[in-house]
Design a protein around this motif. Structure first.
Motif, mmCIF file in Angstrom:
data_model
loop_
_atom_site.group_PDB
_atom_site.id
_atom_site.type_symbol
_atom_site.label_atom_id
_atom_site.label_comp_id
_atom_site.label_asym_id
_atom_site.label_seq_id
_atom_site.Cartn_x
_atom_site.Cartn_y
_atom_site.Cartn_z
ATOM 1 N N SER A 9 0.785 -1.329 -0.290
ATOM 2 C CA SER A 9 -0.519 0.143 -0.372
ATOM 3 C C SER A 9 0.873 0.900 -0.059
ATOM 4 O O SER A 9 0.400 2.592 -0.120
ATOM 5 N N ASN A 10 2.575 1.436 -0.130
ATOM 6 C CA ASN A 10 2.615 2.047 -0.226
ATOM 7 C C ASN A 10 3.745 2.106 -1.070
ATOM 8 O O ASN A 10 4.773 0.954 -1.510
ATOM 9 N N HIS A 11 3.824 3.471 -1.423
ATOM 10 C CA HIS A 11 5.770 3.381 -2.745
ATOM 11 C C HIS A 11 6.643 3.320 -2.456
ATOM 12 O O HIS A 11 7.863 2.186 -3.499
ATOM 13 N N SER A 86 2.204 -12.985 -3.352
ATOM 14 C CA SER A 86 1.929 -12.640 -2.853
ATOM 15 C C SER A 86 0.497 -13.864 -3.807
ATOM 16 O O SER A 86 0.805 -14.192 -4.587
ATOM 17 N N VAL A 87 -0.241 -14.100 -3.076
ATOM 18 C CA VAL A 87 -2.067 -15.249 -3.336
ATOM 19 C C VAL A 87 -3.083 -14.238 -3.381
ATOM 20 O O VAL A 87 -4.065 -13.920 -2.534
ATOM 21 N N VAL A 88 -3.515 -14.301 -4.544
ATOM 22 C CA VAL A 88 -4.611 -13.345 -5.339
ATOM 23 C C VAL A 88 -6.041 -14.493 -5.714
ATOM 24 O O VAL A 88 -5.969 -15.296 -5.664
ATOM 25 N N ALA A 120 0.546 -3.768 -11.827
ATOM 26 C CA ALA A 120 -1.838 -2.924 -12.148
ATOM 27 C C ALA A 120 -2.465 -2.921 -10.643
ATOM 28 O O ALA A 120 -2.907 -1.722 -10.543
ATOM 29 N N THR A 121 -2.163 -3.822 -9.220
ATOM 30 C CA THR A 121 -3.089 -3.808 -8.292
ATOM 31 C C THR A 121 -2.510 -4.175 -7.073
ATOM 32 O O THR A 121 -0.937 -4.319 -7.067
ATOM 33 N N LYS A 122 -2.774 -2.769 -6.181
ATOM 34 C CA LYS A 122 -2.103 -3.422 -5.076
ATOM 35 C C LYS A 122 -2.387 -4.582 -4.264
ATOM 36 O O LYS A 122 -3.666 -5.273 -3.964
#
Length: 334
Positions: A9-11, A86-88, A120-122
């Motif tokens: 969530s942060n750059h 990451s598991v989406v 493209a997504t958080k």
């Protein structure tokens, strides 16, 4: 179950990620595509996991879809090796592909789409499950298997009786099998409760203080949500369960009936629906919602779905506040 899900969530953190990899995983193999389109395929075992480690670079993010058991070992392996994982949600990736109007459907194209989705997504960061969480999930899976087998045996017993002169040997065998399945299911439920109480006893007691919330439903909620740490708000939990309405309406020509999404855990959804019948009688807030919807001429089934939503919101509010059910207080939070 104190695991928490972190989010990109942060750059400053995103700046550390220089390489993205999308993984499309199946029972025997998984395909990997990086941000430059480089593709490779590996076996879904330790040998393949080691091959993937040589394929990916440092400062990388590996993203895969949640696919039941198939993704679990790879995600755990990479996490333990210090790789960011990451598991989406598969539905999110599917919608992303639909938005791109892609007509190609292969393992390679899916892996590429997952990689593009990650850029493209958080996306949520994967945190390895502890031993208690892992065992609870394995027990739930085994429970589902035995429940299906029990249903099949019961149907077989009914079918044999319908013959009029069932074989005594067959009947006795089926009855023995049914008793053994019942015994195994009782042992699984006892072990599940023991594990949940080991880490989340207070939360279990708080959830079961909600009128209409049974122990089975409360335990399943705790296990599936990692003690309610996997969701930031109640709406996310409702979406996960698959009881949020989908609207089918476009201009004046398309006026489809609203339905629930049914994307999510079916077992939890069914348990909540069963709870809703009791909630309408014992839970004031749920009863008011049910009566209000029915009075408007809506179907009783739609009203019961609304009750399920309300029950989940109450559960989320209680889990986050750490208090037992208090009618006026929880009604404000939920």
């Amino acid at each position: 179950m104190k695991t928490k899900v972190a989010v990109l969530s942060n750059h400053s953190y995103m700046d550390k990620i220089k390489h993205f990899y999308g993984v499309d995983i199946s029972k025997s193999f998984f395909d990997v595509v990086d941000q430059n389109g480089k593709h490779d395929q590996f076996s879904n075992d330790v040998k393949g996991f080691k091959g993937l480690l040589k394929f990916i670079k440092n400062d990388s993010l590996v993203v895969m879809e949640a696919t039941g058991y198939y993704h679990y070992r790879l995600a755990q392996y990479l996490y333990e090796k210090g790789i960011t994982v990451s598991v989406v949600n598969p539905l999110s990736v599917k919608r992303f592909i639909q938005m791109k109007l892609s007509k190609i459907k292969t393992d390679k194209s899916d892996a590429k789409a997952i990689c593009e989705y990650a850029q493209a997504t958080k996306v949520p960061l994967y945190t390895a499950r502890n031993a208690v969480q892992a065992e609870c999930l394995q027990l739930l899976s085994l429970q589902d298997l035995y429940l299906k087998q029990r249903t099949a045996v019961k149907n077989k017993i009914h079918g044999e009786k319908a013959l009029g002169t069932p074989s005594k040997t067959v009947s006795r065998s089926l009855v023995r099998t049914l008793k053994q399945l019942e015994k195994e299911l009782d042992q699984i439920e006892t072990k599940l409760e023991s594990l949940v109480r080991q880490t989340q006893e207070d939360q279990l007691e708080q959830l079961t203080s909600i009128p209409g919330m049974g122990k089975k439903t409360a335990m399943l909620l705790i296990v599936l949500t990692d003690g309610f740490t996997s969701f930031e708000n109640a709406r996310q939990l409702c979406c996960f369960t698959g009881i949020t309405p989908t609207i089918r309406q476009s201009g004046t020509s398309v006026r489809g009936r609203s339905r629930i999404s049914k994307v999510g855990n079916r077992k939890l959804r069914n348990l909540l629906f069963m709870c809703s019948f009791t909630d309408c009688k014992t839970n004031k807030a749920c009863r008011e919602i049910y009566e209000r919807i029915v009075e408007k001429g809506k179907s009783k089934k739609l009203a019961l779905i609304a009750v399920c939503n309300k029950l989940l919101k109450q559960a989320f509010a209680i889990a986050k506040s750490g208090t037992s059910y208090q009618e006026n207080y929880i009604s404000k939070l939920a």
